[in-house]
Write a protein that holds these residues in place. Structure first.
Motif, mmCIF file in Angstrom:
data_model
loop_
_atom_site.group_PDB
_atom_site.id
_atom_site.type_symbol
_atom_site.label_atom_id
_atom_site.label_comp_id
_atom_site.label_asym_id
_atom_site.label_seq_id
_atom_site.Cartn_x
_atom_site.Cartn_y
_atom_site.Cartn_z
ATOM 1 N N GLU A 1 0.723 -1.309 -0.043
ATOM 2 C CA GLU A 1 0.048 0.110 0.002
ATOM 3 C C GLU A 1 0.807 1.206 -0.150
ATOM 4 N N VAL B 1 0.772 4.165 -2.802
ATOM 5 C CA VAL B 1 0.247 5.450 -2.721
ATOM 6 C C VAL B 1 1.458 6.447 -2.900
ATOM 7 N N VAL C 1 1.412 6.822 -6.967
ATOM 8 C CA VAL C 1 0.228 7.763 -7.150
ATOM 9 C C VAL C 1 0.966 9.280 -6.893
ATOM 10 N N THR D 1 -6.550 7.740 -3.805
ATOM 11 C CA THR D 1 -6.580 6.404 -3.915
ATOM 12 C C THR D 1 -7.473 5.723 -3.458
ATOM 13 N N TRP D 2 -7.881 5.832 -2.006
ATOM 14 C CA TRP D 2 -9.061 5.275 -1.649
ATOM 15 C C TRP D 2 -10.448 5.651 -2.156
ATOM 16 N N THR E 1 -10.813 6.752 -5.047
ATOM 17 C CA THR E 1 -10.902 6.206 -6.501
ATOM 18 C C THR E 1 -11.483 4.890 -6.316
ATOM 19 N N LEU F 1 -5.956 -1.287 0.658
ATOM 20 C CA LEU F 1 -6.560 -0.888 -0.759
ATOM 21 C C LEU F 1 -7.663 -1.932 -0.762
ATOM 22 N N VAL G 1 -4.396 6.497 -10.881
ATOM 23 C CA VAL G 1 -4.592 5.021 -10.030
ATOM 24 C C VAL G 1 -4.856 3.951 -10.855
#
Length: 126
Positions: free
Chosen positions: A3, A7, A10, A25-26, A28, A52, A94
Motif C-alpha cells: 500500500e 500511494v 500515485v 487512491t481510497w 478512486t 486498498l 490510480v
C-alpha cells in the motif's frame, strides 16, 4: 506492490502530497467498486494489499451502478476536495498504477467491467 508503495507512486505521478494521494487512491477504488460485480470486486481484493482491498470492499454493492469516467472524476473530486482536473489526473493515475500492481488477467477483467470510456481515459494518461 504494498500500500505504501502504491500511494507513493500515485503521489509522485500526480504531484500530490502523500496524504492527498492516499485519500485520492481510497476514493478512486471505493468509487470504481460501485461499477463492479460483487464477484469481480472480491477477485480484485485478493490481489491488493489489505488497506486498498478495504477501500474496494467499502465501495462494493449488490447492484452495479452505471456511470462513466467523468462521473467517477466528479465523485472523487467531491470526496477528496480536489479540483476536478486534479481528480481526473488522479483517477487515471490510480488506474495506471493498478495496471502495474495486479495481474494482467485481473486488470483486464476490471477494465471489462468499467467500460470503454475508462479504457480511453487510461490510454490518454500514457
Amino acid at each position: 506492490m504494498d500500500e505504501q508503495e502504491f500511494v507513493r507512486t500515485v503521489a509522485e505521478r500526480t504531484g500530490l502530497s502523500r496524504q492527498e494521494a492516499a485519500d485520492l487512491t481510497w476514493a478512486t477504488l471505493e468509487t470504481l467498486a460501485h461499477r463492479l460485480s460483487p464477484g469481480e470486486a472480491r477477485d480484485l481484493t485478493t490481489e491488493l494489499p489489505e488497506g486498498l482491498a478495504e477501500a474496494v470492499r467499502r465501495g462494493t454493492t449488490e447492484r452495479i451502478e452505471r456511470f462513466g469516467h467523468y462521473d467517477s472524476v466528479r465523485r472523487v473530486a467531491e470526496r477528496t476536495m480536489l479540483k476536478e482536473e486534479e481528480a481526473d489526473r488522479g483517477v487515471r493515475t490510480v488506474l495506471a498504477v493498478l495496471r502495474e500492481a495486479i495481474s494482467e488477467k485481473e486488470f483486464s477483467d476490471l477494465m471489462s467491467q468499467l467500460g470503454t470510456d475508462f479504457s480511453q481515459a487510461l490510454e490518454s494518461a500514457g
